[in-house]
Design an enzyme around this catalytic site. Structure first.
Site, short mmCIF file in Angstrom:
data_model
loop_
_atom_site.label_atom_id
_atom_site.label_comp_id
_atom_site.label_asym_id
_atom_site.label_seq_id
_atom_site.Cartn_x
_atom_site.Cartn_y
_atom_site.Cartn_z
N TYR A 120 59.40 13.85 -1.30
CA TYR A 120 60.55 13.14 -0.74
C TYR A 120 61.79 14.03 -0.82
O TYR A 120 62.52 14.20 0.15
CB TYR A 120 60.77 11.84 -1.52
N SER B 256 69.90 11.53 0.78
CA SER B 256 69.76 10.96 -0.56
C SER B 256 70.31 11.95 -1.56
O SER B 256 70.40 13.16 -1.27
CB SER B 256 68.27 10.72 -0.82
#
Length: 182
Positions: A165, A152
């Site tokens: 995350y 990501s």
């Protein structure tokens, strides 16, 4: 992508017979699974949600649904990873591993519970690193394996309310870079 002797870029076609895709029940993982099945590649589609896996299978053309092999498993749990390894060993291993499974909980760092942190880390990092290692070690005769890590932008830049995350995605970026050198 590869480069020929004259320095011009050309696309290299890689032929896979089988793949394991984690996080196959939605989003990027579902799209990758559909695409690979459509190309006649046997896909071991891993996810925790049985109903969503069924929906993904039904979204594949009838001619290619036989290439979709769902595996209900949580990669964050050792028994889930064992189930995955047993399934792919029976098929003679895989040529491609797409590490796509991920959990994201959006909240400020101090409001995360210990359970939140463990859930994100066990899926996004620990489960991914252990599954990758297990698959590498279980390859028949050191069969070649291409490994993809879906991370990501949060693995390159920290964002507010995505600290845990982001930390796991940064870790995967480091793992991928190290494995590339190995």
């Amino acid at each position: 992508k590869s480069t020929n002797v004259k320095g011009k870029s050309k696309m290299t076609e890689i032929n896979y017979r089988s793949a394991l895709v984690t996080g196959s029940s939605s989003g990027i993982g579902a799209a990758i699974s559909r695409e690979l099945c459509g190309r006649g590649i046997l896909v071991f589609a891993v996810a925790r949600n049985r109903d969503n896996l069924k929906k993904v299978k039904l979204s594949i053309s009838k001619d290619h649904q036989t290439f979709f092999k769902p595996i209900m498993a949580d990669i964050g749990q050792p028994e889930g990873r064992k189930r995955i390894i047993l399934a792919i060993k029976k098929a003679g291993g895989v040529d491609l591993l797409v590490n796509n499974a991920g959990v994201g909980i959006s909240k400020s760092f101090e409001t995360h519970t210990g359970a939140d942190i463990e859930k994100v880390i066990s899926t996004n990092f620990t489960g991914t690193i252990m599954l990758t290692r297990d698959i590498l070690l279980s390859r028949p005769s050191r069969k070649p394996l291409h490994i993809v890590f879906v991370t990501s932008l949060a693995g390159k830049i920290g964002f507010p309310n995505l600290s845990i995350y982001s930390a796991t995605k940064f870790a995967l970026e480091g793992l991928a870079e190290s494995l590339r050198h190995e």
